[in-house]
Design an enzyme around this catalytic site. Structure first.
Site, PDB file in Angstrom:
ATOM      1  N   SER A 289     -58.979  22.610 -14.924  1.00 35.25           N
ATOM      2  CA  SER A 289     -58.947  21.277 -13.822  1.00 35.25           C
ATOM      3  C   SER A 289     -60.084  22.374 -12.458  1.00 35.25           C
ATOM      4  CB  SER A 289     -57.401  21.638 -12.950  1.00 35.25           C
ATOM      5  OG  SER A 289     -57.193  20.806 -12.060  1.00 35.25           O
TER       6      SER A 289
ATOM      7  N   HIS B  83     -58.424  15.821 -15.673  1.00 37.02           N
ATOM      8  CA  HIS B  83     -57.860  14.916 -16.057  1.00 37.02           C
ATOM      9  C   HIS B  83     -58.387  13.866 -16.129  1.00 37.02           C
ATOM     10  CE1 HIS B  83     -55.557  18.447 -14.586  1.00 37.02           C
ATOM     11  NE2 HIS B  83     -56.268  18.687 -13.279  1.00 37.02           N
TER      12      HIS B  83
END
Length: 226
Positions: free
Chosen positions: A113, A149
């Site tokens: 991330s 994501h």
């Protein structure tokens, strides 16, 4: 937070040529170095082949010589959270320059991330609120945008297309949950995944401002030892 080291960690150790007791340093500045998260990381790596340490910057560094500590590692692993805060805090402490020196010396830089976006020019982020916005102040060692994501949050794909199409972000790559990008130097070497079906993509701006998305071949990593 309770998961044990996965296929990607063992692959990082392989890239670092550290198959025995690989030294991995975990950085959680993207979430403000919470004690619970640091403790969970130690619990996760306990009993594994990895020799884990952490670098904490909140409220102050937990090691006297940050440079020596980072340069002694095989792998630096950066957790998720706010990529904007992460890069800002690193720069305040001069950690960005130390990490760059370590990368040039062969230490494998990795993360998820925010810990993936940070090495790039930028990407999409919720660092500024619930609505995704552009982040263009990454370390920039990798001169591409990075969309994380990609299959897990519905705003991610269209926002990456919009920002690249408008020229706010450069061409780049995106990954679904469980997929990762492997660079050798600044060149993408391959895409990998810790499970079947997780994909990575190349994103390129066309002359008309649209974005061409190409699925990349993605190699599934072997299951790590128990």
């Amino acid at each position: 937070m309770s998961l044990r080291p996965g296929a990607i960690h063992y692959f990082a150790a392989e890239l670092a040529n550290a198959r025995e007791a690989p030294k991995i340093c975990v950085l959680n500045q993207a979430t403000g170095d919470p004690e619970a998260q640091i403790g969970a990381a130690y619990a996760a790596f306990a009993g594994s082949e990895f020799a884990m340490s952490h670098l904490q910057l909140f409220p102050m560094p937990n090691v006297d010589d940050i440079r020596a500590h980072i340069l002694a590692q095989d792998i630096v692993w950066v957790g998720g959270g706010s990529v904007a805060n992460l890069c800002a805090v690193w720069r305040v402490h001069g950690l960005d320059e130390i990490l760059y020196e370590a990368w040039q010396a062969g230490v494998v830089m990795a993360g998820v991330s925010a810990g993936s976006i940070c090495w790039h020019t930028g990407g999409t982020t919720d660092s500024y609120g619930l609505q995704l916005r552009e982040f263009t102040d990454g370390l920039g060692w990798l001169p591409y945008s990075n969309g994380v994501h990609y299959d897990a949050e519905e705003q991610r794909r269209p926002k990456m297309h919009e920002l690249i199409g408008r020229g706010v972000l450069p061409d780049g790559y995106a990954t679904e949950e469980g997929a990762g990008l492997v660079y050798r130097g600044t060149t993408l070497a391959e895409a990998v995944a810790d499970r079947e079906g997780a994909l990575a993509y190349e994103l390129r701006r066309a002359p008309d401002g649209s974005v061409v998305e190409t699925t990349l071949p993605t190699r599934v990593l072997p299951v790590p030892p128990n």
